[in-house]
Motif scaffolding. Structure first.
Motif, PDB file in Angstrom:
ATOM      1  N   MET A   1       0.852  -1.182   0.000  1.00  0.00           N
ATOM      2  CA  MET A   1       0.000   0.000   0.000  1.00  0.00           C
ATOM      3  C   MET A   1       0.892   1.237   0.000  1.00  0.00           C
ATOM      4  SD  MET A   1      -2.637   1.268   2.915  1.00  0.00           S
ATOM      5  CE  MET A   1      -3.352  -0.353   3.022  1.00  0.00           C
ATOM      6  N   CYS A   2       0.493   2.258  -0.771  1.00  0.00           N
ATOM      7  CA  CYS A   2       1.282   3.484  -0.785  1.00  0.00           C
ATOM      8  C   CYS A   2       0.425   4.650  -0.320  1.00  0.00           C
ATOM      9  CB  CYS A   2       1.835   3.744  -2.184  1.00  0.00           C
ATOM     10  SG  CYS A   2       0.605   4.268  -3.373  1.00  0.00           S
ATOM     11  N   ASN A   3       1.094   5.741  -0.025  1.00  0.00           N
ATOM     12  CA  ASN A   3       0.380   6.942   0.394  1.00  0.00           C
ATOM     13  C   ASN A   3      -0.469   7.476  -0.748  1.00  0.00           C
ATOM     14  OD1 ASN A   3       1.343   7.021   2.966  1.00  0.00           O
ATOM     15  ND2 ASN A   3       2.994   8.460   2.539  1.00  0.00           N
ATOM     16  N   PRO A   4      -1.493   8.267  -0.445  1.00  0.00           N
ATOM     17  CA  PRO A   4      -2.241   8.919  -1.513  1.00  0.00           C
ATOM     18  C   PRO A   4      -1.304   9.779  -2.366  1.00  0.00           C
ATOM     19  CG  PRO A   4      -3.371   9.158   0.592  1.00  0.00           C
ATOM     20  CD  PRO A   4      -2.031   8.585   0.893  1.00  0.00           C
ATOM     21  N   THR A   5      -1.635   9.929  -3.647  1.00  0.00           N
ATOM     22  CA  THR A   5      -0.808  10.742  -4.530  1.00  0.00           C
ATOM     23  C   THR A   5      -0.922  12.205  -4.142  1.00  0.00           C
ATOM     24  OG1 THR A   5      -2.588  11.087  -6.119  1.00  0.00           O
ATOM     25  CG2 THR A   5      -1.226   9.113  -6.402  1.00  0.00           C
ATOM     26  N   LYS A   6       0.007  13.005  -4.659  1.00  0.00           N
ATOM     27  CA  LYS A   6      -0.013  14.435  -4.380  1.00  0.00           C
ATOM     28  C   LYS A   6      -1.321  15.052  -4.842  1.00  0.00           C
ATOM     29  CE  LYS A   6       2.527  18.708  -5.347  1.00  0.00           C
ATOM     30  NZ  LYS A   6       3.693  19.298  -6.069  1.00  0.00           N
ATOM     31  N   GLU A   7      -1.802  14.612  -5.993  1.00  0.00           N
ATOM     32  CA  GLU A   7      -3.054  15.147  -6.539  1.00  0.00           C
ATOM     33  C   GLU A   7      -4.244  14.794  -5.637  1.00  0.00           C
ATOM     34  OE1 GLU A   7      -0.815  13.437  -8.226  1.00  0.00           O
ATOM     35  OE2 GLU A   7       0.004  15.041  -9.504  1.00  0.00           O
ATOM     36  N   GLU A   8      -4.235  13.568  -5.116  1.00  0.00           N
ATOM     37  CA  GLU A   8      -5.333  13.152  -4.244  1.00  0.00           C
ATOM     38  C   GLU A   8      -5.335  13.953  -2.946  1.00  0.00           C
ATOM     39  OE1 GLU A   8      -5.959   8.454  -5.416  1.00  0.00           O
ATOM     40  OE2 GLU A   8      -4.321   9.015  -4.066  1.00  0.00           O
ATOM     41  N   LEU A   9      -4.151  14.172  -2.395  1.00  0.00           N
ATOM     42  CA  LEU A   9      -4.062  14.958  -1.169  1.00  0.00           C
ATOM     43  C   LEU A   9      -4.527  16.389  -1.376  1.00  0.00           C
ATOM     44  CD1 LEU A   9      -0.630  13.694   0.211  1.00  0.00           C
ATOM     45  CD2 LEU A   9      -2.898  13.199   1.148  1.00  0.00           C
ATOM     46  N   GLU A  10      -4.117  16.979  -2.515  1.00  0.00           N
ATOM     47  CA  GLU A  10      -4.529  18.352  -2.809  1.00  0.00           C
ATOM     48  C   GLU A  10      -6.042  18.438  -2.981  1.00  0.00           C
ATOM     49  OE1 GLU A  10      -2.239  19.377  -6.215  1.00  0.00           O
ATOM     50  OE2 GLU A  10      -0.448  19.956  -5.052  1.00  0.00           O
ATOM     51  N   ALA A  11      -6.619  17.453  -3.691  1.00  0.00           N
ATOM     52  CA  ALA A  11      -8.069  17.451  -3.898  1.00  0.00           C
ATOM     53  C   ALA A  11      -8.803  17.294  -2.575  1.00  0.00           C
ATOM     54  CB  ALA A  11      -8.455  16.334  -4.861  1.00  0.00           C
ATOM     55  N   ARG A  12      -8.275  16.452  -1.713  1.00  0.00           N
ATOM     56  CA  ARG A  12      -8.903  16.247  -0.407  1.00  0.00           C
ATOM     57  C   ARG A  12      -8.860  17.525   0.424  1.00  0.00           C
ATOM     58  NH1 ARG A  12      -5.605  12.971   3.876  1.00  0.00           N
ATOM     59  NH2 ARG A  12      -4.652  15.059   3.971  1.00  0.00           N
ATOM     60  N   ASP A  13      -7.687  18.180   0.446  1.00  0.00           N
ATOM     61  CA  ASP A  13      -7.540  19.395   1.235  1.00  0.00           C
ATOM     62  C   ASP A  13      -8.411  20.521   0.702  1.00  0.00           C
ATOM     63  OD1 ASP A  13      -5.764  18.060   2.826  1.00  0.00           O
ATOM     64  OD2 ASP A  13      -3.969  18.858   1.833  1.00  0.00           O
ATOM     65  N   GLU A  14      -8.637  20.533  -0.609  1.00  0.00           N
ATOM     66  CA  GLU A  14      -9.504  21.563  -1.197  1.00  0.00           C
ATOM     67  C   GLU A  14     -10.934  21.403  -0.682  1.00  0.00           C
ATOM     68  OE1 GLU A  14      -9.258  21.519  -5.407  1.00  0.00           O
ATOM     69  OE2 GLU A  14      -7.167  22.228  -5.461  1.00  0.00           O
ATOM     70  N   THR A  15     -11.390  20.151  -0.578  1.00  0.00           N
ATOM     71  CA  THR A  15     -12.756  19.935  -0.084  1.00  0.00           C
ATOM     72  C   THR A  15     -12.884  20.371   1.370  1.00  0.00           C
ATOM     73  OG1 THR A  15     -12.293  17.653   0.611  1.00  0.00           O
ATOM     74  CG2 THR A  15     -13.053  17.979  -1.648  1.00  0.00           C
ATOM     75  N   ILE A  16     -11.819  20.193   2.139  1.00  0.00           N
ATOM     76  CA  ILE A  16     -11.846  20.612   3.541  1.00  0.00           C
ATOM     77  C   ILE A  16     -11.856  22.136   3.633  1.00  0.00           C
ATOM     78  CG2 ILE A  16     -10.546  20.614   5.699  1.00  0.00           C
ATOM     79  CD1 ILE A  16      -9.579  17.816   4.989  1.00  0.00           C
ATOM     80  N   SER A  17     -11.020  22.777   2.805  1.00  0.00           N
ATOM     81  CA  SER A  17     -10.937  24.239   2.832  1.00  0.00           C
ATOM     82  C   SER A  17     -12.226  24.877   2.345  1.00  0.00           C
ATOM     83  CB  SER A  17      -9.767  24.705   1.941  1.00  0.00           C
ATOM     84  OG  SER A  17      -8.546  24.189   2.427  1.00  0.00           O
ATOM     85  N   ALA A  18     -12.883  24.236   1.377  1.00  0.00           N
ATOM     86  CA  ALA A  18     -14.111  24.801   0.817  1.00  0.00           C
ATOM     87  C   ALA A  18     -15.250  24.762   1.824  1.00  0.00           C
ATOM     88  CB  ALA A  18     -14.508  24.041  -0.454  1.00  0.00           C
ATOM     89  N   GLY A  19     -15.205  23.832   2.733  1.00  0.00           N
ATOM     90  CA  GLY A  19     -16.247  23.716   3.741  1.00  0.00           C
ATOM     91  C   GLY A  19     -15.804  24.328   5.047  1.00  0.00           C
ATOM     92  N   GLU A  20     -16.222  23.715   6.123  1.00  0.00           N
ATOM     93  CA  GLU A  20     -15.870  24.225   7.441  1.00  0.00           C
ATOM     94  C   GLU A  20     -14.916  23.272   8.161  1.00  0.00           C
ATOM     95  OE1 GLU A  20     -19.453  24.902   9.526  1.00  0.00           O
ATOM     96  OE2 GLU A  20     -20.103  26.564   8.241  1.00  0.00           O
ATOM     97  N   GLY A  21     -14.171  22.508   7.404  1.00  0.00           N
ATOM     98  CA  GLY A  21     -13.244  21.559   8.010  1.00  0.00           C
ATOM     99  C   GLY A  21     -13.560  20.146   7.565  1.00  0.00           C
ATOM    100  N   PRO A  22     -12.958  19.174   8.206  1.00  0.00           N
ATOM    101  CA  PRO A  22     -13.200  17.779   7.834  1.00  0.00           C
ATOM    102  C   PRO A  22     -14.676  17.415   7.971  1.00  0.00           C
ATOM    103  CG  PRO A  22     -11.325  17.971   9.320  1.00  0.00           C
ATOM    104  CD  PRO A  22     -11.992  19.304   9.294  1.00  0.00           C
ATOM    105  N   SER A  23     -15.130  16.506   7.140  1.00  0.00           N
ATOM    106  CA  SER A  23     -16.519  16.068   7.191  1.00  0.00           C
ATOM    107  C   SER A  23     -16.777  15.254   8.448  1.00  0.00           C
ATOM    108  CB  SER A  23     -16.842  15.211   5.958  1.00  0.00           C
ATOM    109  OG  SER A  23     -16.065  14.010   5.981  1.00  0.00           O
ATOM    110  N   ASN A  24     -18.041  15.154   8.815  1.00  0.00           N
ATOM    111  CA  ASN A  24     -18.396  14.334   9.969  1.00  0.00           C
ATOM    112  C   ASN A  24     -18.020  12.875   9.749  1.00  0.00           C
ATOM    113  OD1 ASN A  24     -19.448  16.520  11.368  1.00  0.00           O
ATOM    114  ND2 ASN A  24     -21.503  16.246  10.508  1.00  0.00           N
ATOM    115  N   ARG A  25     -18.256  12.387   8.526  1.00  0.00           N
ATOM    116  CA  ARG A  25     -17.911  11.003   8.215  1.00  0.00           C
ATOM    117  C   ARG A  25     -16.399  10.797   8.275  1.00  0.00           C
ATOM    118  NH1 ARG A  25     -22.342   8.588   9.625  1.00  0.00           N
ATOM    119  NH2 ARG A  25     -24.129   8.943   8.242  1.00  0.00           N
ATOM    120  N   GLY A  26     -15.680  11.781   7.818  1.00  0.00           N
ATOM    121  CA  GLY A  26     -14.227  11.673   7.887  1.00  0.00           C
ATOM    122  C   GLY A  26     -13.729  11.613   9.319  1.00  0.00           C
ATOM    123  N   MET A  27     -14.330  12.423  10.194  1.00  0.00           N
ATOM    124  CA  MET A  27     -13.925  12.413  11.588  1.00  0.00           C
ATOM    125  C   MET A  27     -14.329  11.109  12.272  1.00  0.00           C
ATOM    126  SD  MET A  27     -12.194  15.054  12.058  1.00  0.00           S
ATOM    127  CE  MET A  27     -11.997  14.826  13.824  1.00  0.00           C
TER     128      MET A  27
END
Length: 373
Positions: A1-27
């Motif tokens: 197993m490898c870490n998420p790609t740079k693109e995946e991490l950036e996309a994930r962080d964008e969704t967090i920044s666009a909202g009010e933080g990590p999702s409830n499901r993520g937490m």
């Protein structure tokens, strides 16, 4: 197993920044993953070892998924209750993580092809890919975590390549992948330790405080004789209680603590029996039958059951079963336990089938006579 790609991490962080933080499901997942991590650290690794020397190192993704299936099948019928179902979910999540990592490695290390089925069957590994040269890969059983498990961020682990298992001693507590010559020595990859644990629990019962057994020996949990087998310092630390505190009745243990002690006892028994030809060359079910007998003390069996051992070496298993039924051990335990163990030994069947045959009185040529006290 490898870490998420740079693109995946950036996309994930964008969704967090666009909202009010990590999702409830993520937490929710982060909180659950912390529980899984704690379970692995406090239970799995102490019980079965760590990578790359644990047994799952050599498993395939399919074998890991089969283990998930076993926990799913017993989810509503677990004899240990709903609390154990919570632990089963943690175990299933760990197996899912292992399966994901093994499948990922299989797909990404195989030669490029348009056929997924071909990727699944590939046995060669391409070690020249630029991605691997630039970014270290991570296998789920090679992860190392920081001291604070609150957010278990993975860092790469330097793990040596797994060593061949063909010459390793058979291991009964856990899943044994070793294969010996002859049908009696085959270890089934999808075999799970819960079969042995459920049998011993059924035969010994489970009491979370010290009580006198049928011989007035102070006992706790699932057959732990605390008079002759007191808690080790590691066990006292895990349980948060000393032998004296348990004996005095000041403290009790939990179901998880009882299972922890049982697994330690089973491991000691296995280690004491491994190396004897009359044990090593048996099938899993017959080994389990002997382990059940050795809950009375493996030294007693090793030194006192010489004729029984000779019958095992000669593969005269009905005679082995009958000798067990005629022994003092069979007189000391309940008829059900004695006959189920004898059926497993005589006919090489799992515990649940032996239990069915006992209740149906399908004993074949075996006989059991309870002597008058």
């Amino acid at each position: 197993m490898c870490n998420p790609t740079k693109e995946e991490l950036e996309a994930r962080d964008e969704t967090i920044s666009a909202g009010e933080g990590p999702s409830n499901r993520g937490m929710e997942w982060l909180q659950f993953s912390e529980r899984v991590y704690t379970h692995i650290q406090l239970y799995t690794v102490p019980s079965y070892g760590d990578a790359p020397k644990d047994q799952v190192e050599s498993w395939s993704d399919v074998e890991c998924v089969k283990q998930i299936g076993k926990y799913v099948e017993r989810y509503e019928t677990n004899p240990r209750g709903r609390q154990e179902c919570l632990r089963d979910l943690l175990k299933a999540a760990h197996y899912a993580c292992l399966a994901w990592g093994k499948l990922y490695e299989k797909l990404h290390s195989a030669p490029e092809t348009d056929e997924i089925a071909t990727q699944m069957q590939a046995t060669t590994v391409d070690t020249s890919r630029k991605e691997e040269e630039e970014t270290p890969s991570y296998t789920i059983i090679g992860l190392q975590f920081p001291d604070d498990p609150a957010l278990p961020t993975a860092v790469p682990a330097e793990a040596p390549a797994p060593t061949p298992r063909a010459n390793e001693e058979p291991v009964i507590v856990g899943v044994d992948m070793a294969v010996k010559g002859g049908d009696e020595g085959v270890r089934h990859p999808d075999f799970d330790a819960m079969d042995l644990e459920e049998m011993i629990t059924d035969h010994e019962g489970e009491v979370l405080h010290v009580y006198p057994d049928s011989k007035q020996i102070p006992t706790i949990g699932i057959g732990r004789n605390v008079r002759d087998n007191p808690l080790t310092p590691a066990e006292e630390q895990y349980l948060g209680a000393t032998t004296a505190e348990l004996m005095s009745g000041k403290k009790t243990i939990t179901q998880e603590g009882a299972l922890f002690l049982l697994r330690n006892d089973l491991d000691k028994i296995r280690q004491s029996l491994t190396g004897y030809p009359w044990f090593d060359n048996l099938s899993v079910h017959r080994q389990h039958a002997l382990i059940d007998v050795c809950m009375m003390g493996s030294k007693k069996f090793i030194t006192g059951f010489k004729e029984t051992q000779a019958h095992i070496v000669n593969r005269e298993f009905v005679d082995v079963a009958q000798h067990l039924l005629a022994s003092k051990w069979a007189q000391d335990v309940k008829e059900k336990r004695a006959m189920e163990v004898a059926l497993m030994m005589a006919f090489d069947i799992p515990f649940k089938e032996a239990s069915r045959r006992y209740h149906a009185r399908e004993w074949g040529e075996l006989t059991y006579v309870k002597k008058a006290a």
